[in-house]
Design a protein around this motif. Structure first.
Motif, PDB file in Angstrom:
ATOM      1  N   SER A  38      19.486  23.881 -18.562  1.00 30.54           N
ATOM      2  CA  SER A  38      20.624  24.221 -17.705  1.00 30.54           C
ATOM      3  C   SER A  38      20.248  23.934 -16.253  1.00 30.54           C
ATOM      4  O   SER A  38      19.084  24.081 -15.857  1.00 30.54           O
ATOM      5  CB  SER A  38      21.004  25.697 -17.875  1.00 30.54           C
ATOM      6  N   VAL A  39      21.226  23.517 -15.485  1.00 35.14           N
ATOM      7  CA  VAL A  39      20.989  23.178 -14.085  1.00 35.14           C
ATOM      8  C   VAL A  39      22.114  23.760 -13.249  1.00 35.14           C
ATOM      9  O   VAL A  39      23.280  23.819 -13.691  1.00 35.14           O
ATOM     10  CB  VAL A  39      20.861  21.645 -13.915  1.00 35.14           C
ATOM     11  N   ALA A  40      21.780  24.210 -12.051  1.00 38.42           N
ATOM     12  CA  ALA A  40      22.760  24.854 -11.171  1.00 38.42           C
ATOM     13  C   ALA A  40      23.800  23.845 -10.688  1.00 38.42           C
ATOM     14  O   ALA A  40      23.456  22.747 -10.231  1.00 38.42           O
ATOM     15  CB  ALA A  40      22.047  25.481  -9.981  1.00 38.42           C
ATOM     16  N   GLU A  41      25.066  24.239 -10.767  1.00 37.38           N
ATOM     17  CA  GLU A  41      26.152  23.313 -10.436  1.00 37.38           C
ATOM     18  C   GLU A  41      26.118  22.857  -8.984  1.00 37.38           C
ATOM     19  O   GLU A  41      26.435  21.714  -8.684  1.00 37.38           O
ATOM     20  CB  GLU A  41      27.509  23.950 -10.757  1.00 37.38           C
ATOM     21  N   SER A  42      25.699  23.726  -8.062  1.00 38.74           N
ATOM     22  CA  SER A  42      25.684  23.337  -6.651  1.00 38.74           C
ATOM     23  C   SER A  42      24.665  22.234  -6.397  1.00 38.74           C
ATOM     24  O   SER A  42      24.890  21.341  -5.573  1.00 38.74           O
ATOM     25  CB  SER A  42      25.396  24.553  -5.766  1.00 38.74           C
ATOM     26  N   VAL A  43      23.549  22.280  -7.104  1.00 40.07           N
ATOM     27  CA  VAL A  43      22.522  21.248  -6.927  1.00 40.07           C
ATOM     28  C   VAL A  43      22.989  19.920  -7.523  1.00 40.07           C
ATOM     29  O   VAL A  43      22.737  18.850  -6.958  1.00 40.07           O
ATOM     30  CB  VAL A  43      21.194  21.725  -7.539  1.00 40.07           C
ATOM     31  N   VAL A  44      23.687  19.990  -8.647  1.00 46.45           N
ATOM     32  CA  VAL A  44      24.277  18.757  -9.202  1.00 46.45           C
ATOM     33  C   VAL A  44      25.264  18.164  -8.193  1.00 46.45           C
ATOM     34  O   VAL A  44      25.264  16.960  -7.931  1.00 46.45           O
ATOM     35  CB  VAL A  44      24.981  19.047 -10.544  1.00 46.45           C
ATOM     36  N   ALA A  45      26.094  19.029  -7.613  1.00 41.74           N
ATOM     37  CA  ALA A  45      27.087  18.559  -6.635  1.00 41.74           C
ATOM     38  C   ALA A  45      26.415  17.951  -5.404  1.00 41.74           C
ATOM     39  O   ALA A  45      26.857  16.917  -4.893  1.00 41.74           O
ATOM     40  CB  ALA A  45      28.003  19.717  -6.234  1.00 41.74           C
ATOM     41  N   ALA A 149      25.688  16.648 -18.329  1.00 44.52           N
ATOM     42  CA  ALA A 149      24.967  17.351 -19.398  1.00 44.52           C
ATOM     43  C   ALA A 149      24.576  16.390 -20.518  1.00 44.52           C
ATOM     44  O   ALA A 149      23.441  16.426 -21.028  1.00 44.52           O
ATOM     45  CB  ALA A 149      25.826  18.492 -19.944  1.00 44.52           C
ATOM     46  N   GLU A 150      25.480  15.512 -20.906  1.00 46.90           N
ATOM     47  CA  GLU A 150      25.170  14.556 -21.978  1.00 46.90           C
ATOM     48  C   GLU A 150      24.047  13.603 -21.549  1.00 46.90           C
ATOM     49  O   GLU A 150      23.187  13.240 -22.363  1.00 46.90           O
ATOM     50  CB  GLU A 150      26.425  13.757 -22.347  1.00 46.90           C
ATOM     51  N   VAL A 163      25.656  22.553 -17.290  1.00 50.02           N
ATOM     52  CA  VAL A 163      25.755  22.695 -15.834  1.00 50.02           C
ATOM     53  C   VAL A 163      26.442  24.030 -15.588  1.00 50.02           C
ATOM     54  O   VAL A 163      27.570  24.251 -16.054  1.00 50.02           O
ATOM     55  CB  VAL A 163      26.568  21.541 -15.216  1.00 50.02           C
ATOM     56  N   ALA A 164      25.748  24.940 -14.875  1.00 58.93           N
ATOM     57  CA  ALA A 164      26.211  26.332 -14.809  1.00 58.93           C
ATOM     58  C   ALA A 164      26.426  26.806 -13.375  1.00 58.93           C
ATOM     59  O   ALA A 164      25.711  26.415 -12.457  1.00 58.93           O
ATOM     60  CB  ALA A 164      25.201  27.244 -15.498  1.00 58.93           C
ATOM     61  N   ALA A 172      29.090  34.408 -14.248  1.00 55.87           N
ATOM     62  CA  ALA A 172      28.510  33.187 -14.803  1.00 55.87           C
ATOM     63  C   ALA A 172      29.599  32.370 -15.476  1.00 55.87           C
ATOM     64  O   ALA A 172      30.417  32.901 -16.230  1.00 55.87           O
ATOM     65  CB  ALA A 172      27.411  33.532 -15.803  1.00 55.87           C
ATOM     66  N   ALA A 173      29.613  31.092 -15.174  1.00 55.12           N
ATOM     67  CA  ALA A 173      30.539  30.166 -15.833  1.00 55.12           C
ATOM     68  C   ALA A 173      29.779  28.883 -16.103  1.00 55.12           C
ATOM     69  O   ALA A 173      29.001  28.421 -15.275  1.00 55.12           O
ATOM     70  CB  ALA A 173      31.744  29.900 -14.936  1.00 55.12           C
ATOM     71  N   VAL A 174      29.994  28.335 -17.268  1.00 56.54           N
ATOM     72  CA  VAL A 174      29.366  27.057 -17.616  1.00 56.54           C
ATOM     73  C   VAL A 174      30.435  25.986 -17.486  1.00 56.54           C
ATOM     74  O   VAL A 174      31.442  25.999 -18.195  1.00 56.54           O
ATOM     75  CB  VAL A 174      28.760  27.118 -19.032  1.00 56.54           C
ATOM     76  N   LEU A 175      30.213  25.057 -16.572  1.00 58.26           N
ATOM     77  CA  LEU A 175      31.232  24.071 -16.223  1.00 58.26           C
ATOM     78  C   LEU A 175      31.192  22.847 -17.114  1.00 58.26           C
ATOM     79  O   LEU A 175      32.209  22.157 -17.268  1.00 58.26           O
ATOM     80  CB  LEU A 175      31.060  23.642 -14.760  1.00 58.26           C
TER      81      LEU A 175
END
Length: 225
Positions: A38-45, A149-150, A163-164, A172-175
């Motif tokens: 799992s990876v933090a959504e803000s860091v992905v963004a 994620a894929e 991505v969470a 908590a929400a998993v996007l």
């Protein structure tokens, strides 16, 4: 087999990075075929360049008015946060959502504003909402989190990926998830926010033994994919 949450420390992630490359570099040695990454959504963004600097923005009049009706702990309570939401979702959509939210609240129903305002309105992090040095930026939600994620699963050979969006307020929400994973189940696992958005600098959390734990819980054979 018990679940184990393993945070992974990285260097600062920037818009010049590919988040899958970062995960491979810092976490590959700890990821097994039964694990979920799992990876933090803000860091992905941030890695996708989905950031704005307040000094580059000029909030319009409607943004400066509407932000006054958002509770102070919300990212849209600042004129800059509201302006960012309007840039993503449209000024009139935000105005209409605010009016609908007010009417619904009078009737005793909360949360209508965010239901109507669009996904990015709920995902925007205002300044201080993410890790330094991007705590001085506004950060949108990530683009196409399921595809991210894929790609993580394909590159790392893990059981699944997610991505969470998790915070210290027990929200908590998993996007985005890989096919076959239950977003609500993952959100419950991550509810205590094992991610570190400050000096910990741990935006990756490996959920160890996920496949085996699920198999044990539901009485089915564990099959790594």
């Amino acid at each position: 087999m018990e679940l184990e949450l393993k945070p992974v420390r990285t260097r600062i992630v920037t818009p010049k990075d590919n988040i899958v490359d970062i995960i491979e570099r810092y976490a590959k040695q700890d990821i097994g075929p039964d694990d979920v990454v799992s990876v933090a959504e803000s860091v992905v963004a941030i890695s996708q360049g989905r950031i704005l600097r307040p000094e580059d923005m000029q909030p319009r009049f409607s943004a400066r008015v509407l932000c006054r009706f958002v509770p102070q702990k919300g990212s849209l309570s600042s004129a800059y946060g509201m302006e960012a939401a309007m840039l993503a979702e449209g000024e009139w959509r935000l105005i209409a959502a605010m009016l609908q939210g007010m009417v619904a609240k009078i009737g005793g129903k909360n949360g209508v504003f965010y239901e109507k305002a669009g996904k990015q309105a709920a995902l925007i992090d205002d300044v201080t909402g993410t890790m330094p040095p991007f705590d001085k930026h506004l950060v949108y939600g990530p683009q196409d989190p399921c595809s991210v994620a894929e790609e993580i699963k394909k590159r790392l050979g893990c059981y699944g990926a997610a991505v969470a969006d998790v915070n210290d307020l027990k929200r908590a929400a998993v996007l985005g998830v890989t096919v076959g994973l239950d977003p609500q189940r993952l959100a419950q696992i991550l509810i205590d926010n094992p991610f570190g958005n400050a000096s910990q600098q741990t935006p990756i959390v490996i959920i160890k033994n996920y496949a085996q734990a699920e198999a044990k819980a539901y009485g089915v054979p564990s099959v790594s994919v």
